[in-house]
Design an enzyme around this catalytic site. Structure first.
Site: not given
Ligand code: DHE
Length: 596
Positions: A93, A96-97, A134, A373, A416
Site C-alpha cells: 500500500c 501509492c499511499h 485500487m 520516475h 516507462h
Molecule cells: Fe526499477 C531504474 C524505481 C521496479 C528494473 N527503477 C529505476 C529507476 C527508478 C526505479 C527510480 C531510475 C534510477 C536512475 O536512473 O537513477 N523500480 C523502481 C520502483 O519504484 C519500482 C516500480 C518498484 C520497486 O519497489 O522498486 C521498480 N525496477 C523494478 C523492477 O521490478 C525491475 C523490472 C526489476 C528489478 O531488478 O527490480 C526494475 N529499474 C530497473 C532497471 C532500471 C531501473 C533495470 C535501470 C534501467 C536503465 O536502463 O538504466
C-alpha cells in the site's frame, strides 16, 4: 501519428499474483473517496499493469514498530497483528499511499479521513478495490478475509513512523574495505572492462560480472537486498550498485580480482545511484537517492564517505502543499555543468544540485510535473527527458541552461522509458523513444530544437508494439533496430517476447503502422517451467549484440539471451545456477558514456 488512442486491445492484469511472483506489490487503496463508483462497478473492475508496478517497501516491512493506542470507537490491534499489518501495508500500500499515509498516487489515508469513513466502508474498499486503480485485494485472493478486516482497522489507527537515517547512522554503516592508497594505480587484470556487464541478480542480492566477449561469468558479488541498478564512474573504473535496502556497494574494476572496496547504507529504502560526470570532476563524487527517508546524499567518489545529506521534504510544485515524503527517483550526472539532476517524485520538482561547493550548496529547483520516475539523455546528452509516469507526461530539462524545456503528453498510459532510446528517424531526425506500462504504444519525441524546430519536444509518431506492460526500449547508435519489451504483460507468450522495429522503415504517413518482428526470447532460452519474463535489452560495447534477461521466479531457471543485432539471430544463451532472477544489465562502456 498512427496511434492516437490507446487501443482496446490493451491486455490488463486480472490479479495481483504477478506482483507477488516478481516481488513487487502495492497500489492505490482509495483513489477518490468523495466520488465512489457504485458497488457493482467496484466488483467488476480488473487491475492494470501500471497499478501493480508500484514500489514495495520490503525493507521497511521488516521493521518492528510500536503499536499505536486506539482512540474510542476504533478497535485496537495486538503487537503481532500490527506487525503483520505493517508488513502488508509497506509491501502493498505504501507505494501509492505513502509511508506516513499522507498520499502519493493514491489518496491520503490519515486517521482523520479513515475514521470518518468507518470500518465497513474501508473493509469493502480493500476487498473490491476500485476502477480508479485500487487493486481488489480481497476478491483477488491476495488477502484473506481476516487480513482485509485487519487492514481496515490498521488504517484507522495512527500511522507507524519508521526511523530517520541521518549522518550518525550513515557513518555508522560506512565501511572502507580497501582504502584508496592500498588500491592499484593501474588496471591489474586482463578483463575487457569496456565489454563487461554488471547484471542485477535481484532476489539473490548479488550482481554477476559477465564478459561480453566470452559470455563467461567472471565473478558474482554480494550487494544490497533486492539489488536494483548499477552505474559507472566517469573514468570507467568504479562500479556502483544500489540495493532496495539503500546499501551502496562500490567495486574497483582495476583490481586483480575486482571486489567491493567501500559500502554504506544511505537510508531504509532506495532505488538510485549516480556519479559526477562533468569534465574535471570525473570520479570525484557519488550520489544516492532514497525513498525512505526522503533524501539524497553526496558522497566522496573514492571512499563513499557521506559528505552532504539533503532532505527532499517540501511543497508540491503545483498546489504548493507540504509533502512529508517525496521519494528520490532517477538521478543523472550532467555532462554540461558540475551538477546532479535529481527527480523528486511526489512534489514534481527536478533539482539541479551544483557539487562545486558542498558547504555553500546551490540547488536550482525546477517545477516539472508530479510522479517523476525514470528517464535519460538525448543523443547530444544536453537534454534530460524523464517520465512523470502517473501523469502520462514527459518532462524535458535543458542541462546546459539549467531550465525547463518542455512538458509533453505522451498520448499513452504511464510512460516507462528506462533511459529511453535515441533514434535517427528517417523523416524527423533525432528522436527519443519511450514505451508504456498501461498500453502497447511506443511514442517518439523530437529532440533536435535547432535542426528540426517544428518537431522539437512534440510526439512525432506513436505506434503499437506487442502489448501493455512494457518496461524498457533499446537501440544503439548505428543500429537499425528498436527493441521493445512487454515484461509485465499477463500473456506469457507476450511477456516472453520483444518487438523489433526497423528504424529505416519509419515514415510520416499517419495511416500506416510500422511492422515489427517478434522475437520469442523465452522460447530461445528453452525454459519450460514458470512464466519467465523478458526484460531490458542492453547492447555490448560495439553495438553488435543485444542482451535480454529471461527473468523467472527465484527457485526456477533463468537465463540471458544474446541476439545478433544485424541478423536478429540467436548468438548465445547464458545459463548458470548462479543466474538467479537476472533483471537489469549494465554494460560498462555504455553506462559510463550514457550511450543508449
Ligand atoms: Fe526499477 C531504474 C524505481 C521496479 C528494473 N527503477 C529505476 C529507476 C527508478 C526505479 C527510480 C531510475 C534510477 C536512475 O536512473 O537513477 N523500480 C523502481 C520502483 O519504484 C519500482 C516500480 C518498484 C520497486 O519497489 O522498486 C521498480 N525496477 C523494478 C523492477 O521490478 C525491475 C523490472 C526489476 C528489478 O531488478 O527490480 C526494475 N529499474 C530497473 C532497471 C532500471 C531501473 C533495470 C535501470 C534501467 C536503465 O536502463 O538504466
Amino acid at each position: 501519428m498512427t496511434c492516437q488512442h490507446i487501443s482496446t486491445r490493451s491486455t490488463l492484469f486480472a490479479s495481483a499474483a504477478l506482483a507477488l511472483i516478481l516481488g513487487m506489490t502495492g497500489s492505490a487503496l482509495a483513489q477518490d473517496t468523495a466520488d465512489q463508483p457504485p458497488q457493482a462497478e467496484l466488483e467488476d473492475h480488473t487491475t492494470q499493469p501500471q497499478d501493480q508496478y508500484q514500489p514495495s517497501l520490503d525493507v521497511l516491512a521488516e521493521e518492528e514498530l510500536p503499536v499505536p493506542g486506539a482512540p474510542e470507537g476504533v478497535e485496537p490491534l495486538t503487537q503481532a497483528e500490527f506487525n503483520e499489518a505493517n508488513e502488508i501495508y509497506f509491501q502493498r500500500c505504501a507505494g501509492c499511499h505513502g509511508v506516513l499515509r499522507k498520499g502519493a498516487t493514491g489518496k491520503a489515508l490519515t486517521p482523520d479521513l479513515t475514521r470518518e469513513l468507518g470500518f465497513e466502508y474501508l473493509q469493502s474498499f480493500i476487498n473490491y478495490g476500485s476502477p480508479a486503480g485500487m487493486p481488489n485485494w480481497g476478491t483477488s485472493g491476495d488477502l484473506t478475509p481476516e487480513q482485509v478486516d485487519m487492514m481496515a482497522k490498521y488504517i484507522m489507527l495512527d500511522p507507524a513512523s519508521p526511523p530517520e537515517w541521518g549522518m550518525p547512522e550513515m557513518r555508522e554503516s560506512w565501511i572502507v574495505h580497501v582504502p584508496p592508497e592500498d588500491r592499484p594505480t593501474e588496471k591489474m587484470n586482463d578483463w575487457d572492462l569496456d565489454n563487461l556487464f554488471s547484471v542485477t541478480l535481484r532476489d539473490a542480492g548479488q550482481i554477476a560480472l559477465i564478459d561480453g566477449g566470452t559470455y563467461e561469468i567472471r565473478k558474482v558479488l554480494d550487494t544490497g537486498y533486492a539489488v536494483h541498478i548499477s552505474r559507472m564512474s566517469a573514468s570507467g573504473r568504479y562500479l556502483f550498485v544500489i540495493g532496495r535496502d539503500a546499501k551502496v556497494d562500490m567495486i574497483d574494476l582495476w583490481m586483480e580480482d575486482p571486489s567491493v572496496v567501500a559500502e554504506i547504507k544511505i537510508g531504509s529504502e532506495a532505488r538510485s545511484v549516480e556519479t559526477s560526470k562533468m569534465e574535471g570532476w570525473e570520479d570525484k563524487y557519488a550520489i544516492a537517492g532514497a525513498y525512505w527517508p526522503p533524501q539524497y546524499v553526496i558522497m566522496d567518489g573514492a571512499t563513499l564517505e557521506p559528505l552532504r545529506i539533503v532532505s527532499t521534504r517540501g511543497m508540491t510544485y503545483d498546489e504548493q502543499v507540504y509533502h512529508p515524503e517525496p521519494r528520490v527517483a532517477a538521478i543523472l550526472g550532467s555532462h554540461y555543468r558540475p551538477e546532479f539532476i535529481v527527480n523528486v517524485k511526489e512534489t514534481g520538482k527536478i533539482q539541479l544540485v551544483d557539487y562545486t561547493d558542498l558547504k555553500n550548496l546551490k540547488i536550482t529547483e525546477i517545477d516539472a510535473e508530479r510522479f517523476l520516475h525514470d528517464g535519460g539523455l538525448d543523443s547530444t546528452r544536453r537534454y534530460f527527458i524523464t517520465a512523470a509516469n502517473a501523469r502520462d507526461r514527459l518532462v524535458v530539462i535543458d542541462t546546459k541552461e539549467g531550465t525547463l524545456e518542455a512538458v509533453t503528453d505522451t498520448g499513452g498510459i504511464t510512460p516507462h522509458p528506462g533511459r529511453g532510446a535515441n533514434i535517427e528517424h528517417p523523416v524527423y531526425g533525432p528522436v527519443w523513444a519511450t514505451s508504456h506500462l498501461g498500453g502497447e504504444s511506443v511514442a517518439l519525441i523530437g529532440t533536435d530544437p535547432e535542426g528540426h524546430p517544428d518537431q522539437a519536444w512534440k510526439i512525432v509518431d506513436s505506434f503499437y508494439a506487442l502489448g501493455g506492460g512494457s518496461l524498457f526500449v533499446k537501440t544503439y547508435p548505428g543500429s537499425n533496430h528498436l527493441y521493445v519489451d512487454a515484461t509485465l504483460n499477463p500473456d506469457a507468450e507476450i511477456s516472453g517476447s520483444v518487438a523489433v522495429f526497423n528504424i529505416d522503415e519509419f515514415d510520416d504517413d499517419p495511416e500506416t503502422e510500422p511492422e515489427y518482428t517478434t522475437l520469442n526470447i523465452a522460447e530461445m532460452a528453452e525454459i519450460t517451467e514458470g512464466q519467465p519474463r523478458v526484460v531490458q535489452g542492453e547492447f555490448n560495447k560495439d553495438g553488435t549484440e543485444v542482451w535480454f534477461s529471461v527473468w523467472n521466479a527465484q527457485d526456477m531457471e533463468s537465463a540471458i539471451v544474446v541476439i545478433n543485432d544485424e541478423t536478429l539471430e540467436l548468438v548465445k544463451v547464458i545459463k548458470d545456477p548462479r543466474l538467479i532472477t537476472p533483471t537489469g544489465k549494465f554494460n560498462v562502456k555504455n553506462t559510463q558514456q550514457d550511450i543508449y
